[in-house]
Design a protein around this motif. Structure first.
Motif, PDB file in Angstrom:
ATOM      1  N   TYR A 183       0.924  -1.144   0.025  1.00 13.09           N
ATOM      2  CA  TYR A 183      -0.058  -0.005  -0.061  1.00 13.09           C
ATOM      3  C   TYR A 183       0.977   1.398   0.084  1.00 13.09           C
ATOM      4  O   TYR A 183       0.536   1.927   0.797  1.00 13.09           O
ATOM      5  CB  TYR A 183      -0.949   0.044   1.051  1.00 13.09           C
ATOM      6  N   PRO A 184       1.910   1.351  -0.940  1.00 16.43           N
ATOM      7  CA  PRO A 184       2.858   2.383  -0.982  1.00 16.43           C
ATOM      8  C   PRO A 184       2.069   3.932  -1.082  1.00 16.43           C
ATOM      9  O   PRO A 184       1.129   3.808  -1.955  1.00 16.43           O
ATOM     10  CB  PRO A 184       3.683   1.855  -2.095  1.00 16.43           C
ATOM     11  N   GLU A 185       2.516   4.892  -0.713  1.00 22.25           N
ATOM     12  CA  GLU A 185       2.117   6.190  -1.000  1.00 22.25           C
ATOM     13  C   GLU A 185       0.503   6.430  -0.537  1.00 22.25           C
ATOM     14  O   GLU A 185       0.027   7.046  -1.392  1.00 22.25           O
ATOM     15  CB  GLU A 185       2.341   6.527  -2.438  1.00 22.25           C
ATOM     16  N   LYS A 186       0.021   5.671   0.412  1.00 24.29           N
ATOM     17  CA  LYS A 186      -1.405   5.974   0.804  1.00 24.29           C
ATOM     18  C   LYS A 186      -1.365   6.873   1.931  1.00 24.29           C
ATOM     19  O   LYS A 186      -2.546   7.402   2.139  1.00 24.29           O
ATOM     20  CB  LYS A 186      -1.802   4.538   1.310  1.00 24.29           C
ATOM     21  N   THR A 187      -0.368   7.547   2.503  1.00 26.25           N
ATOM     22  CA  THR A 187      -0.433   8.342   3.541  1.00 26.25           C
ATOM     23  C   THR A 187       0.305   9.524   3.349  1.00 26.25           C
ATOM     24  O   THR A 187       1.310   9.438   2.962  1.00 26.25           O
ATOM     25  CB  THR A 187       0.188   7.701   4.821  1.00 26.25           C
ATOM     26  N   ASN A 188      -0.418  10.535   3.234  1.00 24.25           N
ATOM     27  CA  ASN A 188       0.082  11.879   2.676  1.00 24.25           C
ATOM     28  C   ASN A 188       1.122  12.543   3.748  1.00 24.25           C
ATOM     29  O   ASN A 188       2.029  12.882   3.323  1.00 24.25           O
ATOM     30  CB  ASN A 188      -1.035  12.999   2.219  1.00 24.25           C
ATOM     31  N   THR A 189       0.453  12.294   4.861  1.00 22.18           N
ATOM     32  CA  THR A 189       1.302  13.185   5.979  1.00 22.18           C
ATOM     33  C   THR A 189       0.694  12.406   7.369  1.00 22.18           C
ATOM     34  O   THR A 189      -0.154  11.967   7.548  1.00 22.18           O
ATOM     35  CB  THR A 189       1.132  14.695   6.218  1.00 22.18           C
ATOM     36  N   TYR A 190       1.968  12.044   8.137  1.00 29.66           N
ATOM     37  CA  TYR A 190       1.913  11.435   9.544  1.00 29.66           C
ATOM     38  C   TYR A 190       2.152  12.763  10.525  1.00 29.66           C
ATOM     39  O   TYR A 190       3.063  13.552  10.413  1.00 29.66           O
ATOM     40  CB  TYR A 190       2.989  10.699   9.778  1.00 29.66           C
ATOM     41  N   TYR A 191       1.132  12.948  11.349  1.00 27.11           N
ATOM     42  CA  TYR A 191       1.014  14.153  12.357  1.00 27.11           C
ATOM     43  C   TYR A 191       1.199  13.395  13.611  1.00 27.11           C
ATOM     44  O   TYR A 191       0.567  12.821  14.156  1.00 27.11           O
ATOM     45  CB  TYR A 191      -0.131  15.012  12.321  1.00 27.11           C
ATOM     46  N   ILE A 192       2.308  13.601  14.446  1.00 19.92           N
ATOM     47  CA  ILE A 192       2.677  13.134  15.651  1.00 19.92           C
ATOM     48  C   ILE A 192       2.436  14.302  16.673  1.00 19.92           C
ATOM     49  O   ILE A 192       2.693  15.272  16.614  1.00 19.92           O
ATOM     50  CB  ILE A 192       4.133  12.839  15.684  1.00 19.92           C
ATOM     51  N   VAL A 193       1.626  14.028  17.660  1.00 21.55           N
ATOM     52  CA  VAL A 193       1.016  14.677  18.692  1.00 21.55           C
ATOM     53  C   VAL A 193       1.222  14.075  20.090  1.00 21.55           C
ATOM     54  O   VAL A 193       1.326  12.766  20.217  1.00 21.55           O
ATOM     55  CB  VAL A 193      -0.550  14.878  18.477  1.00 21.55           C
ATOM     56  N   ASN A 194       1.167  14.943  21.241  1.00 23.47           N
ATOM     57  CA  ASN A 194       1.316  14.675  22.490  1.00 23.47           C
ATOM     58  C   ASN A 194       2.517  13.679  22.739  1.00 23.47           C
ATOM     59  O   ASN A 194       2.204  12.717  23.411  1.00 23.47           O
ATOM     60  CB  ASN A 194      -0.007  13.823  23.037  1.00 23.47           C
TER      61      ASN A 194
END
Length: 338
Positions: A183-194
């Motif tokens: 499933y390559p290139e299926k996530t545009n951005t990963y946002y890390i919080v907390n």
């Protein structure tokens, strides 16, 4: 698309026209009517090297055929109590959409325990969510916005991240490898919080190991990330753990419709009902088959193995430092008493 990229796509397309019929059929389930976009995704994943991208896609198609991935959305995890256990320990859900129409997946990375079922159930659940995203959610979003939407954003809540995460690294690496290969290139951005200190310590050493393409996708936001995320989505689409500072990624929020992890959330109800409906179409007269689907688990790539080992090493160092600090604190208390 530039001339070089267009030429690469044309070469790739010519190669794919030569694959056998079973692979062509499962390829249709991947591209959902947009074969060129899928070829571009695999080309990006292999730095536009056509032979490598072709091998990657053919390997993916063979994996799908060998593991009957096309029918995995017709294989419910039963009974419901078992599935509820999976949902309570593998915290993921759809909280809404960005202003551009990309699905927003919330992930409770810190509080996910993966301790209510076998590895195969969690892998099955993970793949089912991937397939539901690609075959139902993304086509629906594309239709609504009048353009081809191919990816999502993920908001990872690190609240609760502890040394016990060591026990999850192997499973998380398996899931990550499945995503990278199939499933390559299926996530545009990963946002890390907390993000707690333990994450920051690991991130410093892991970041240089990542490919530049992956590094660019990861953004570590301050606090719960609310102000930054509101630039790309409305308040209603914010994951519940981003709505106020210190709210954290609780397994059970007061309002179950806001907590997108729970089986009672509309997203999981729709997913679960969809899977049961697909199962009834394939086997209308028979009972749902109990037991997990044993999907072939890939071996980690060299890069992912190195990253996993680095994370494990850093967590162990952190654990040793914590134990030393605790011992010194205990000694100080003892000295004060004496």
């Amino acid at each position: 698309m530039g001339i070089v990229a267009e030429d690469a796509v044309n070469q790739f397309e010519a190669l794919m026209n030569q694959v056998d019929e079973p692979l062509k059929k499962t390829f249709q389930n991947i591209h959902q009517g947009y074969p060129t976009g899928t070829l571009v995704r695999f080309l990006k994943a292999r730095e536009w090297n056509v032979p490598k991208a072709h091998k990657m896609l053919v390997d993916c198609l063979n994996w799908r055929v060998e593991n009957d991935i096309d029918n995995i959305l017709a294989k419910p995890i039963v009974p419901t109590d078992l599935y509820r256990g999976v949902r309570d320990s593998q915290l993921i859900g759809l909280s809404g959409y960005t202003k551009e129409g990309l699905p927003v997946f919330a992930i409770g990375a810190g509080f996910s325990t993966f301790d209510k079922a076998s590895v195969h159930y969690y892998v099955q659940s993970h793949i089912q969510i991937n397939e539901y995203r690609d075959r139902v959610i993304l086509p629906s979003a594309s239709k609504k916005h009048g353009r081809h939407i191919t990816s999502c954003v993920k908001v990872l809540d690190m609240t609760g991240l502890k040394l016990s995460a060591l026990s999850q690294i192997k499973l998380l690496t398996i899931m990550s490898t499945i995503d990278d290969l199939n499933y390559p290139e299926k996530t545009n951005t990963y946002y890390i919080v907390n993000a707690p200190y333990i994450f920051s310590a690991c991130w410093k050493v892991v970041k240089p190991l990542l490919q530049e393409r992956t590094r660019k996708k990861i953004q570590v936001l301050p606090g719960c990330g609310r102000d930054e995320l509101l630039k790309i989505m409305d308040y209603a689409s914010l994951p519940h753990f981003c709505r106020r500072e210190g709210s954290g990624s609780s397994r059970h929020s007061g309002n179950e419709t806001d907590n997108c992890y729970t089986l009672d959330h509309p997203f999981h109800q729709q997913l679960y009902n969809y899977i049961k409906q697909q199962a009834s179409i394939i086997a209308p007269a028979g009972p749902y088959k109990q037991g997990s689907i044993h999907v072939h688990l890939p071996e980690s790539a060299a890069e992912e193995s190195e990253i996993a080992k680095t994370i494990e090493s850093e967590l162990q160092k952190f654990g040793n430092q914590t134990r030393l600090t605790d011992s010194l604190d205990a000694l100080k208390v003892s000295d004060n008493r004496n």
